[in-house]
Design a protein around this motif. Structure first.
Motif, short mmCIF file in Angstrom:
data_model
loop_
_atom_site.label_atom_id
_atom_site.label_comp_id
_atom_site.label_asym_id
_atom_site.label_seq_id
_atom_site.Cartn_x
_atom_site.Cartn_y
_atom_site.Cartn_z
N GLN A 1 -43.83 2.74 -36.58
CA GLN A 1 -43.74 3.56 -37.79
C GLN A 1 -44.30 4.96 -37.57
OE1 GLN A 1 -46.19 2.64 -41.22
NE2 GLN A 1 -44.43 2.90 -42.58
N ASP B 1 -39.74 3.31 -44.17
CA ASP B 1 -40.45 2.76 -45.32
C ASP B 1 -40.34 1.24 -45.31
OD1 ASP B 1 -41.51 2.03 -47.74
OD2 ASP B 1 -40.22 3.31 -48.96
N ARG C 1 -38.50 -0.53 -48.05
CA ARG C 1 -37.04 -0.38 -48.14
C ARG C 1 -36.37 -0.80 -46.83
NH1 ARG C 1 -35.30 1.43 -52.61
NH2 ARG C 1 -33.24 1.82 -51.73
#
Length: 233
Positions: free
Chosen positions: A164, A170, A173
């Motif tokens: 990340q 995200d 999501r």
């Protein structure tokens, strides 16, 4: 899982990133099972002039000692440990590499939907390059990430934090699909909102249960969960 349950398995309105494991999710794990359970012991026995049973007795502790750690997935590590050229052995049997039945249809539908689609694999670079090139599946993916690039396997939360940080996404999501329970658990712990397990990673073996995890037999079951407009020809 029945078709009605499948229809509500994923909330696609909350998915912008689709992260997929490679071996056992996109590609049939029959290749890897043959490679590690049959070919490597056979070639190890032949190299050292020992019986197959003796080769298995020597190899099994080596395998068990590093399972679910980065060396377990490293072809360089196993070349040093066994004296066999692992990358060359995989190239030798590359005709056995194939997608899980129905997986490519799912990839095509996700690609059509416009979402980001990434591979997140523990496979070493020489392995994933060979497999995706041989199957012709590389163009489906916006990115391919190997745990070897981040210093930790996917079973380790540090992999997810490093991924990340390097490539922001995200987790709320994101959809992640994998066949390994330790990996699925790590992805959940990291905060990926929708995590799906694969119960039949090897087409030649029966499906196995994945307790306490939303799951399907193969990616083919997920194709029907995509909105109708993306399934239309």
């Amino acid at each position: 899982m029945d078709s009605l349950a499948n229809a509500h398995l994923i909330d696609w309105q909350r998915v912008d990133w689709v992260l997929l494991d490679m071996d056992g999710t996109v590609l049939d794990l029959a290749f890897d099972n043959y490679f590690w359970r049959e070919l490597v012991p056979e070639r190890y026995a032949a190299k050292y002039g020992i019986e197959l049973e003796d080769a298995l007795r020597e190899l099994e502790p080596k395998f068990g000692a590093v399972q679910h750690t980065l060396p377990w997935y490293c072809t360089d590590h196993w070349s040093r440990e066994t004296g066999l050229d692992m990358a060359a052995l995989k190239r030798e049997i590359r005709a056995r590499i194939r997608p899980v039945p129905g997986a490519e249809d799912f990839l095509r539908l996700v690609r059509r939907s416009g979402r980001q689609m990434w591979i997140a694999t523990n496979a070493h670079r020489d392995s994933w390059h060979l497999k995706l090139e041989h199957t012709g599946l590389r163009p489906y993916f916006d990115q391919v990430f190997s745990s070897h690039d981040f210093g930790h396997p996917k079973e380790d939360l540090r992999f997810w934090h490093a991924l990340q940080a390097a490539h922001p996404f995200d987790p709320a999501r994101t959809l992640f699909v994998d066949d390994s329970m330790p990996v699925l658990s790590a992805a959940q712990a990291f905060g990926i909102d929708q995590v799906i397990g694969i119960r039949k990673p090897d087409s030649g073996l029966p499906a196995r249960p994945l307790p306490a995890m939303r799951s399907v037999e193969t990616l083919a079951e997920l194709a029907a969960t995509l909105p109708t407009e993306h399934r239309a020809a």
